[in-house]
Scaffold this motif. Structure first.
Motif, mmCIF file in Angstrom:
data_model
loop_
_atom_site.group_PDB
_atom_site.id
_atom_site.type_symbol
_atom_site.label_atom_id
_atom_site.label_comp_id
_atom_site.label_asym_id
_atom_site.label_seq_id
_atom_site.Cartn_x
_atom_site.Cartn_y
_atom_site.Cartn_z
ATOM 1 N N VAL A 1 -1.580 7.850 -12.283
ATOM 2 C CA VAL A 1 -1.735 6.519 -12.276
ATOM 3 C C VAL A 1 -3.094 6.161 -12.227
ATOM 4 O O VAL A 1 -3.853 5.272 -13.014
ATOM 5 N N HIS A 2 -4.099 6.888 -11.404
ATOM 6 C CA HIS A 2 -5.238 6.735 -11.236
ATOM 7 C C HIS A 2 -6.104 7.160 -12.578
ATOM 8 O O HIS A 2 -7.463 6.687 -12.754
ATOM 9 N N GLY A 3 -5.592 8.182 -12.925
ATOM 10 C CA GLY A 3 -6.256 8.655 -14.356
ATOM 11 C C GLY A 3 -6.233 7.574 -15.327
ATOM 12 O O GLY A 3 -7.322 7.491 -16.095
ATOM 13 N N PRO B 1 -7.097 -6.298 -12.352
ATOM 14 C CA PRO B 1 -7.302 -5.827 -10.923
ATOM 15 C C PRO B 1 -6.877 -4.336 -10.730
ATOM 16 O O PRO B 1 -5.578 -4.228 -11.157
ATOM 17 N N HIS B 2 -7.579 -3.628 -10.153
ATOM 18 C CA HIS B 2 -7.129 -2.266 -9.965
ATOM 19 C C HIS B 2 -5.546 -2.056 -9.451
ATOM 20 O O HIS B 2 -4.890 -1.479 -9.967
ATOM 21 N N GLY B 3 -5.159 -2.761 -8.291
ATOM 22 C CA GLY B 3 -4.093 -2.889 -7.865
ATOM 23 C C GLY B 3 -2.942 -3.295 -8.518
ATOM 24 O O GLY B 3 -1.767 -2.478 -8.600
ATOM 25 N N LEU C 1 0.406 -2.051 -3.276
ATOM 26 C CA LEU C 1 0.998 -1.001 -4.184
ATOM 27 C C LEU C 1 0.078 0.112 -4.476
ATOM 28 O O LEU C 1 0.280 1.128 -4.913
ATOM 29 N N ASP C 2 -1.342 -0.503 -4.404
ATOM 30 C CA ASP C 2 -2.408 0.562 -4.669
ATOM 31 C C ASP C 2 -2.259 1.433 -3.395
ATOM 32 O O ASP C 2 -2.404 2.378 -3.508
ATOM 33 N N ALA C 3 -2.035 0.838 -2.167
ATOM 34 C CA ALA C 3 -1.946 1.882 -0.833
ATOM 35 C C ALA C 3 -0.891 2.952 -1.101
ATOM 36 O O ALA C 3 -1.128 4.129 -0.959
ATOM 37 N N ILE D 1 -3.053 -2.753 -11.958
ATOM 38 C CA ILE D 1 -2.791 -1.953 -12.886
ATOM 39 C C ILE D 1 -1.921 -0.459 -12.348
ATOM 40 O O ILE D 1 -1.036 -0.244 -13.016
ATOM 41 N N CYS D 2 -2.242 -0.084 -11.052
ATOM 42 C CA CYS D 2 -1.556 1.012 -10.618
ATOM 43 C C CYS D 2 -0.164 0.436 -10.392
ATOM 44 O O CYS D 2 0.851 1.168 -10.546
ATOM 45 N N ALA D 3 -0.027 -0.656 -9.714
ATOM 46 C CA ALA D 3 1.611 -1.175 -9.464
ATOM 47 C C ALA D 3 2.194 -0.894 -10.802
ATOM 48 O O ALA D 3 3.461 -0.389 -10.819
ATOM 49 N N THR E 1 0.477 3.755 -3.903
ATOM 50 C CA THR E 1 0.286 5.023 -5.053
ATOM 51 C C THR E 1 -1.169 5.968 -4.452
ATOM 52 O O THR E 1 -0.797 7.045 -4.772
ATOM 53 N N GLN E 2 -1.902 5.393 -3.657
ATOM 54 C CA GLN E 2 -2.744 6.417 -3.071
ATOM 55 C C GLN E 2 -2.198 7.306 -2.018
ATOM 56 O O GLN E 2 -2.897 7.976 -1.600
ATOM 57 N N LEU E 3 -0.928 6.983 -1.483
ATOM 58 C CA LEU E 3 -0.022 7.828 -0.600
ATOM 59 C C LEU E 3 0.628 8.878 -1.467
ATOM 60 O O LEU E 3 0.604 10.084 -1.173
HETATM 61 ZN ZN LIG Z 1 -6.311 2.889 -6.345
#
Ligand SMILES: [Zn+2]
Length: 383
Positions: free
Chosen positions: A259-261, A273-275, A190-192, A277-279, A194-196
């Motif tokens: 999201v990354h902000g 974990p970062h992932g 889900l981080d991946a 949070i983003c998810a 978000t980063q797309l």
């Molecule tokens: Zn990320």
């Protein structure tokens, strides 16, 4: 139209590529520092390859996300062990630690001098050679030019950033992700995603990052659920590793969004974990961005881009943004991603998080400027 797209990383991609990398590790330098995650055992395929090729190395393991002190310790150790280059093997934490250690091996002074926000932001003069071998499909750190470091005393996460920090080589072998447990597959995947999505709708998207994002999002739509159900699904794992790699290239050349902000300050204030949070934030950020965009400000074609994302995720080219948001929401729920409150975030913390998130560099690329109230609403919904 104006844009830049930079990458000087040699990318080697494919199942089984690590086993064939003897010539790569022999040519890269004399003695590598191998930076791993907490579990050194996971780097055994690499250590075996080094032994078979008579390459002596020193290993340095990083537990949890790297701190500024981790980098100081790593550089001291590398110098004592006479290492001249670095291999990072692991998730985003190991890769970021390796990347920062490689950079600091070639620079005088303390890592703090070179950090944004809490340091002096001095420019790095170079970096030791760095080979990145990801074992998750998420951060794309193997092709980005920054390393995220935590400063516990500032309760902040900041980046060490420089064009010199682009890894010399990214060796992406999807086989290394086959044994990841479903929860790690889900949060990193889900981080991946978000980063797309964030670079695709952001203010600094460009034609190069657009093609990368579209292809990456399509592969996530096709394969994400497959990898959760069957970790050894070769095509699915391969698609998720491509998605992660593409996300890294996209974020390094276009930027991110809200999201990354949020993920930066939250990651500094809580041990989450970062992932995850983003998810937890992705669907609500998409929804509030869409609502704000109806007021016509912001990136003029961002709503259409969210519609297109929905088509890529659902496989239905008639889909509109709402279907994409629902697709993400259902996936996050099926993967049992914890809500933000599970990481100890309380409603009284919201103003503090909003204050920091507003000034985060990722927030500046969000397709529309969100008000404090809109930012707070996103957090309340994701609690
Ligand atoms: Zn990320």
């Amino acid at each position: 139209m104006q844009f830049e797209f930079a990458t000087s990383t040699r990318i080697i991609f494919g199942a089984g590529k690590l086993r064939e990398a003897g010539s790569v590790v022999k040519a890269a330098g004399k003695r590598p520092l191998v930076v791993t995650g907490k579990n050194v055992q996971r780097a055994e395929p690499l250590l075996k390859l080094l032994r078979e090729n008579n390459v002596e190395c020193s290993t340095f393991s990083v537990s949890g996300e790297p701190k500024i002190q981790t980098i100081r310790d790593g550089v001291d150790f590398a110098r004592r062990e006479d290492c001249d280059w670095v291999i990072g093997m692991g998730g985003g934490s190991a890769l970021d630690a390796g990347k920062a250690i490689a950079a600091m091996m070639q620079n005088e002074g303390d890592v703090l001098d070179f950090l944004e926000i809490i340091g002096q932001g001095k420019a790095l003069k170079g970096s030791a050679r760095f080979l990145a071998i990801p074992t998750t499909a998420g951060t794309g750190s193997e092709v980005t030019r920054n390393a995220v470091l935590a400063s516990p005393e500032h309760k902040l996460k900041v980046s060490l950033r420089s064009a010199h920090m682009l890894p010399s080589i990214a060796l992406v072998d999807p086989e290394l992700t086959y044994d990841l447990p479903p929860n790690v597959t889900a949060s990193t995947g889900l981080d991946a995603l978000t980063q797309l999505i964030e670079p695709y709708v952001c203010l600094r998207a460009n034609p190069m990052t657009d093609v990368i994002c579209v292809e990456g999002i399509r592969r996530v739509g096709r394969s994400f659920r497959m990898t959760i159900e069957n970790g050894r699904d070769q095509e699915g794992r391969s698609n998720m590793s491509v998605a992660s790699l593409f996300g890294g290239m996209a974020l390094a050349n276009a930027g991110l969004g809200a999201v990354h902000g949020f993920a930066g300050p939250i990651g500094g204030m809580y041990s989450a974990p970062h992932g995850e949070i983003c998810a937890a934030l992705l669907a609500d950020v998409m929804e509030i961005n869409m609502r704000a965009l109806r007021g016509c400000a912001g990136r003029s074609d961002a709503s259409k881009r969210y519609d297109y994302v929905a088509g890529l995720l659902t496989g239905n080219d008639q889909a509109t943004a709402g279907a994409g948001i629902e697709w993400v929401r259902q996936l996050v729920s099926d993967c049992k991603i914890p809500r933000l409150s599970a990481h100890g975030i309380k409603s009284e913390d919201i103003p503090e998080i909003v204050k920091h998130a507003k000034n985060a560099s990722s927030m500046k690329a969000n397709p529309i400027v969100l008000t404090d109230e809109e930012l707070a609403e996103i957090l309340r919904r994701a609690m």
